[in-house]
Motif scaffolding. Structure first.
Motif, PDB file in Angstrom:
ATOM      1  N   LEU A   2      -1.025  -8.344 -11.752  1.00 38.65           N
ATOM      2  CA  LEU A   2      -1.016  -9.149 -13.043  1.00 38.65           C
ATOM      3  C   LEU A   2      -2.082 -10.159 -13.135  1.00 38.65           C
ATOM      4  CD1 LEU A   2       1.680 -11.765 -13.308  1.00 38.65           C
ATOM      5  CD2 LEU A   2       1.971  -9.670 -11.633  1.00 38.65           C
ATOM      6  N   GLY A   3      -2.505 -10.410 -14.414  1.00 38.77           N
ATOM      7  CA  GLY A   3      -3.531 -11.418 -14.494  1.00 38.77           C
ATOM      8  C   GLY A   3      -3.976 -11.326 -15.819  1.00 38.77           C
ATOM      9  N   LEU A   4      -4.596 -12.315 -16.287  1.00 36.31           N
ATOM     10  CA  LEU A   4      -5.673 -12.487 -17.667  1.00 36.31           C
ATOM     11  C   LEU A   4      -6.949 -11.895 -17.209  1.00 36.31           C
ATOM     12  CD1 LEU A   4      -4.255 -15.964 -18.687  1.00 36.31           C
ATOM     13  CD2 LEU A   4      -3.413 -13.946 -19.040  1.00 36.31           C
ATOM     14  N   ALA A   5      -7.221 -11.299 -18.328  1.00 36.95           N
ATOM     15  CA  ALA A   5      -8.759 -10.568 -18.446  1.00 36.95           C
ATOM     16  C   ALA A   5      -9.795 -11.653 -18.494  1.00 36.95           C
ATOM     17  CB  ALA A   5      -8.922  -9.459 -19.451  1.00 36.95           C
ATOM     18  N   GLN A   6     -10.032 -12.576 -17.564  1.00 34.89           N
ATOM     19  CA  GLN A   6     -11.223 -13.659 -17.426  1.00 34.89           C
ATOM     20  C   GLN A   6     -12.460 -13.097 -18.059  1.00 34.89           C
ATOM     21  OE1 GLN A   6      -9.716 -12.449 -14.741  1.00 34.89           O
ATOM     22  NE2 GLN A   6     -11.352 -12.483 -13.096  1.00 34.89           N
ATOM     23  N   ASP A   7     -12.727 -11.696 -17.845  1.00 36.62           N
ATOM     24  CA  ASP A   7     -14.163 -11.473 -18.312  1.00 36.62           C
ATOM     25  C   ASP A   7     -14.289 -10.870 -19.853  1.00 36.62           C
ATOM     26  OD1 ASP A   7     -15.578 -11.483 -15.787  1.00 36.62           O
ATOM     27  OD2 ASP A   7     -14.690  -9.830 -14.947  1.00 36.62           O
ATOM     28  N   SER A   8     -13.068 -11.096 -20.458  1.00 38.82           N
ATOM     29  CA  SER A   8     -13.124 -10.591 -21.896  1.00 38.82           C
ATOM     30  C   SER A   8     -13.510 -11.651 -22.584  1.00 38.82           C
ATOM     31  CB  SER A   8     -11.702 -10.253 -22.011  1.00 38.82           C
ATOM     32  OG  SER A   8     -11.687  -9.825 -23.519  1.00 38.82           O
ATOM     33  N   PRO A   9     -14.335 -11.468 -23.681  1.00 41.38           N
ATOM     34  CA  PRO A   9     -14.614 -12.646 -24.763  1.00 41.38           C
ATOM     35  C   PRO A   9     -13.563 -13.088 -25.534  1.00 41.38           C
ATOM     36  CG  PRO A   9     -15.650 -10.430 -25.603  1.00 41.38           C
ATOM     37  CD  PRO A   9     -14.729 -10.160 -24.138  1.00 41.38           C
ATOM     38  N   GLU A  10     -12.375 -12.214 -25.744  1.00 36.83           N
ATOM     39  CA  GLU A  10     -11.257 -12.496 -26.494  1.00 36.83           C
ATOM     40  C   GLU A  10     -10.160 -13.129 -25.543  1.00 36.83           C
ATOM     41  OE1 GLU A  10      -7.907 -10.562 -29.169  1.00 36.83           O
ATOM     42  OE2 GLU A  10      -9.354  -9.457 -28.512  1.00 36.83           O
ATOM     43  N   PRO A  11      -9.698 -14.495 -25.729  1.00 32.83           N
ATOM     44  CA  PRO A  11      -8.759 -15.074 -24.715  1.00 32.83           C
ATOM     45  C   PRO A  11      -7.420 -14.432 -25.136  1.00 32.83           C
ATOM     46  CG  PRO A  11      -9.359 -16.599 -26.448  1.00 32.83           C
ATOM     47  CD  PRO A  11     -10.123 -15.259 -26.754  1.00 32.83           C
ATOM     48  N   GLY A  12      -6.415 -14.578 -24.040  1.00 37.18           N
ATOM     49  CA  GLY A  12      -5.204 -14.283 -24.295  1.00 37.18           C
ATOM     50  C   GLY A  12      -4.528 -12.752 -23.839  1.00 37.18           C
ATOM     51  N   GLN A  13      -5.689 -12.113 -23.354  1.00 32.86           N
ATOM     52  CA  GLN A  13      -5.602 -10.675 -22.922  1.00 32.86           C
ATOM     53  C   GLN A  13      -4.956 -10.709 -21.385  1.00 32.86           C
ATOM     54  OE1 GLN A  13      -6.266  -8.430 -25.107  1.00 32.86           O
ATOM     55  NE2 GLN A  13      -8.057  -9.245 -26.423  1.00 32.86           N
ATOM     56  N   GLY A  14      -3.801 -10.200 -21.394  1.00 31.19           N
ATOM     57  CA  GLY A  14      -3.137  -9.841 -19.904  1.00 31.19           C
ATOM     58  C   GLY A  14      -2.899  -8.454 -19.672  1.00 31.19           C
ATOM     59  N   SER A  15      -2.834  -8.298 -18.247  1.00 32.66           N
ATOM     60  CA  SER A  15      -2.272  -6.923 -17.626  1.00 32.66           C
ATOM     61  C   SER A  15      -1.258  -6.879 -16.614  1.00 32.66           C
ATOM     62  CB  SER A  15      -3.670  -6.155 -17.298  1.00 32.66           C
ATOM     63  OG  SER A  15      -4.244  -6.871 -16.348  1.00 32.66           O
ATOM     64  N   LEU A  16      -0.333  -6.006 -16.738  1.00 31.13           N
ATOM     65  CA  LEU A  16       0.421  -5.895 -15.612  1.00 31.13           C
ATOM     66  C   LEU A  16       0.622  -4.474 -15.328  1.00 31.13           C
ATOM     67  CD1 LEU A  16       3.998  -6.086 -16.689  1.00 31.13           C
ATOM     68  CD2 LEU A  16       2.187  -6.649 -18.580  1.00 31.13           C
ATOM     69  N   ASN A  17       0.625  -4.003 -14.057  1.00 32.48           N
ATOM     70  CA  ASN A  17       0.649  -2.601 -13.571  1.00 32.48           C
ATOM     71  C   ASN A  17       1.807  -2.625 -12.814  1.00 32.48           C
ATOM     72  OD1 ASN A  17      -1.382  -1.371 -15.495  1.00 32.48           O
ATOM     73  ND2 ASN A  17      -2.861  -2.452 -14.143  1.00 32.48           N
ATOM     74  N   VAL A  18       3.041  -1.983 -13.110  1.00 30.62           N
ATOM     75  CA  VAL A  18       4.124  -1.915 -12.251  1.00 30.62           C
ATOM     76  C   VAL A  18       4.334  -0.555 -11.576  1.00 30.62           C
ATOM     77  CG1 VAL A  18       6.536  -2.075 -12.147  1.00 30.62           C
ATOM     78  CG2 VAL A  18       5.211  -3.954 -13.474  1.00 30.62           C
ATOM     79  N   TYR A  19       4.567  -0.514 -10.066  1.00 26.86           N
ATOM     80  CA  TYR A  19       4.633   0.740  -9.710  1.00 26.86           C
ATOM     81  C   TYR A  19       5.953   0.673  -8.739  1.00 26.86           C
ATOM     82  CZ  TYR A  19       0.251   1.995 -11.349  1.00 26.86           C
ATOM     83  OH  TYR A  19      -0.761   2.220 -12.442  1.00 26.86           O
ATOM     84  N   VAL A  20       6.943   1.745  -8.715  1.00 31.88           N
ATOM     85  CA  VAL A  20       7.880   1.619  -8.028  1.00 31.88           C
ATOM     86  C   VAL A  20       8.018   3.010  -7.183  1.00 31.88           C
ATOM     87  CG1 VAL A  20      10.455   1.770  -8.007  1.00 31.88           C
ATOM     88  CG2 VAL A  20       9.348   0.130  -9.568  1.00 31.88           C
ATOM     89  N   ASP A  21       8.283   2.778  -5.877  1.00 29.01           N
ATOM     90  CA  ASP A  21       8.693   4.143  -4.899  1.00 29.01           C
ATOM     91  C   ASP A  21       9.371   4.845  -5.584  1.00 29.01           C
ATOM     92  OD1 ASP A  21       9.316   6.080  -3.047  1.00 29.01           O
ATOM     93  OD2 ASP A  21       9.338   4.272  -1.723  1.00 29.01           O
ATOM     94  N   PRO A  22       8.855   6.182  -5.970  1.00 33.11           N
ATOM     95  CA  PRO A  22       9.694   7.151  -6.635  1.00 33.11           C
ATOM     96  C   PRO A  22      10.995   7.671  -5.842  1.00 33.11           C
ATOM     97  CG  PRO A  22       7.357   7.951  -6.361  1.00 33.11           C
ATOM     98  CD  PRO A  22       7.483   6.693  -5.686  1.00 33.11           C
ATOM     99  N   ALA A  23      11.224   7.296  -4.703  1.00 31.38           N
ATOM    100  CA  ALA A  23      12.329   7.562  -4.128  1.00 31.38           C
ATOM    101  C   ALA A  23      13.383   6.206  -4.280  1.00 31.38           C
ATOM    102  CB  ALA A  23      12.191   7.810  -2.505  1.00 31.38           C
TER     103      ALA A  23
ATOM    104  N   ILE B 155       0.777  -1.079   0.065  1.00 26.60           N
ATOM    105  CA  ILE B 155       0.036  -0.098   0.018  1.00 26.60           C
ATOM    106  C   ILE B 155       0.870   1.216   0.024  1.00 26.60           C
ATOM    107  CG2 ILE B 155      -1.557   1.357   1.448  1.00 26.60           C
ATOM    108  CD1 ILE B 155      -2.818  -1.338   2.479  1.00 26.60           C
ATOM    109  N   ARG B 156       1.870   1.304   0.590  1.00 27.16           N
ATOM    110  CA  ARG B 156       2.742   2.540   0.668  1.00 27.16           C
ATOM    111  C   ARG B 156       3.420   2.972  -0.573  1.00 27.16           C
ATOM    112  NH1 ARG B 156       6.224   0.612   3.991  1.00 27.16           N
ATOM    113  NH2 ARG B 156       7.759  -0.180   2.259  1.00 27.16           N
ATOM    114  N   VAL B 157       3.718   1.709  -1.131  1.00 28.28           N
ATOM    115  CA  VAL B 157       4.450   1.854  -2.503  1.00 28.28           C
ATOM    116  C   VAL B 157       3.494   2.538  -3.586  1.00 28.28           C
ATOM    117  CG1 VAL B 157       5.639   0.878  -4.496  1.00 28.28           C
ATOM    118  CG2 VAL B 157       6.318   0.362  -2.125  1.00 28.28           C
TER     119      VAL B 157
END
Length: 308
Positions: A67-88, A20-22
Motif C-alpha cells: 500500500l501507499g500513496l501515488a506520489q508520482d500523480s499530479p492529483e493528490p490523495g490517490q492511494g492504492s492497496l493490493n491484498v493477496y491471501v494464500d489460496p489455501a 514471496i511465497r504467498v
C-alpha cells in the motif's frame, strides 16, 4: 488460531520468503525475489507512506498487502492497496484485517480515493464489493511459450533507425528516462502519472535488480531512443515490463521491432517462456502481443473506493 497483521520485517529472511511465497501462490504471473522485495522497501519515499503488511497465523505468513500513496500523480490523495491471501488459507479473516489496516493507514495520511487490483473471479470480486469497492478497468496477464511458438521473423530496422540495448546507455540513461516519461504518460490507467524526478527513476527502475539491460531492446533514431521493450529476468524467468514508442515515431512498427528483437534474443539464451501484462483498454499493445502469440492466462479488475 488468531490472525494478526503487522509490517513485513525486511531484516528477517523468513518474513521476506513468506511474503514471496504467498504472492506467488496467489498470483503466479508476477515474479518477486528477495532482492526485488528489499529494493521496493528501500525506495519508500516519505510522501508515499508506503508499507508492506503481512497477515500471520500460528507463526506462518498467510496474507500480504502492499500500500501507499501515488506520489508520482499530479492529483493528490490517490492511494492504492493490493491484498493477496494464500489460496489455501482463505476464510480466516486475513484479507479483511489487511484491508482494514491498509485503509486506516492511507486515510490517516490524506488518501481520498483508494484503488485495488482484484482477480477477476467471483469470490475475489465479491470480497471487494463487500468492502465498498466498485469495479473499474481491467488488465490481463499474458504468457508466451517461447520454446514452442514460432516468433515472427526478425526484420531490419527502417531507414534511419538502429537497434541497440539498454546496456549501451549505462553511462547516461537519461535519454531512456525521457522516453519512459513520455510513453508512460500515455499508458491507460486510473491514476495519472508524471515522471519528473530523474534520480528517483534511476533508483526505482534503472537500478531494479531484475532489469536485464542486455535483453532490453532500444530503437534509436536521430541520436535518441524512440522505442524500447524493457526486459526483466530472474531465476530463469523472463517478462516484459514496458514497451513504448515516442509519439512522433508511432505508426512505424517500432514497438513490434524492439519487442521481437528482445524475444528472439531471450529465446536464444534459453528462456522457455515470456510473461507480460496489458491494460484491457490498450488495444494496440494487445494486438501486438496477440501477433506474437501471447495468450491471456488471468485477468485482474481495478476496484475503487471513495473515502469521505
Amino acid at each position: 488460531m488468531t490472525v494478526i497483521v503487522r509490517d513485513l520485517r525486511p531484516e528477517t529472511p523468513a518474513d521476506v520468503e513468506g511474503f514471496i511465497r504467498v504472492r506467488h501462490r496467489a498470483l503466479p504471473y508476477v515474479f518477486f525475489s528477495p532482492a526485488s522485495v528489499l529494493h521496493g522497501l528501500s525506495l519508500s519515499r516519505p510522501d508515499a507512506h508506503a508499507r508492506k503488511l503481512v497477515a500471520v497465523e500460528d507463526g506462518e505468513i498467510i496474507g500480504t498487502a502492499q500500500l501507499g500513496l501515488a506520489q508520482d500523480s499530479p492529483e493528490p490523495g490517490q492511494g492504492s492497496l493490493n491484498v493477496y491471501v494464500d489460496p489455501a488459507r482463505t476464510g480466516r479473516g486475513a484479507g479483511t484485517l489487511l484491508v482494514r489496516t491498509a485503509e486506516e493507514h492511507l486515510a490517516a495520511h490524506g488518501a481520498r480515493r483508494l484503488f485495488a487490483w482484484v482477480l477477476d473471479e467471483p469470490a475475489h470480486r465479491a470480497f471487494a464489493e463487500r468492502h465498498g469497492y466498485r469495479s473499474s478497468r481491467s488488465a490481463h496477464f499474458l504468457r508466451l511459450d517461447l520454446a514452442r511458438t514460432a516468433l515472427p521473423a526478425l526484420q531490419d530496422p527502417p531507414p534511419g533507425v538502429e537497434l541497440r540495448t539498454a546496456a549501451d546507455f549505462a553511462d547516461d540513461p537519461h535519454p531512456l528516462f525521457a522516453l519512459d516519461a513520455e510513453a508512460g504518460s500515455d499508458e491507460p490507467g486510473d491514476i495519472a502519472t508524471e515522471f519528473t524526478d530523474y534520480a528517483a527513476w534511476v533508483d526505482e527502475y534503472w537500478n531494479h535488480p531484475h532489469l536485464d539491460r542486455e535483453l532490453t531492446s532500444v530503437a534509436v533514431a536521430d541520436g535518441r531512443p524512440v522505442a524500447f521493450s524493457v526486459a526483466h529476468t530472474h531465476d530463469g524467468l523472463y517478462t516484459t515490463g514496458m514497451t513504448g514508442t515516442a509519439r512522433d515515431h508511432r505508426g512505424r512498427g517500432l514497438a513490434k521491432l524492439v519487442k521481437n528483437d528482445s524475444l528472439h534474443r531471450a529465446r536464444a539464451v534459453g528462456y522457455p517462456e515470456a510473461y507480460t501484462g496489458n491494460d484491457a483498454d490498450n488495444g494496440p499493445m494487445l494486438a501486438i502481443n496477440k501477433w506474437f502469440g501471447y495468450e491471456i492466462c488471468a485477468t485482474e479488475v481495478r476496484h475503487v473506493r471513495e473515502l469521505g
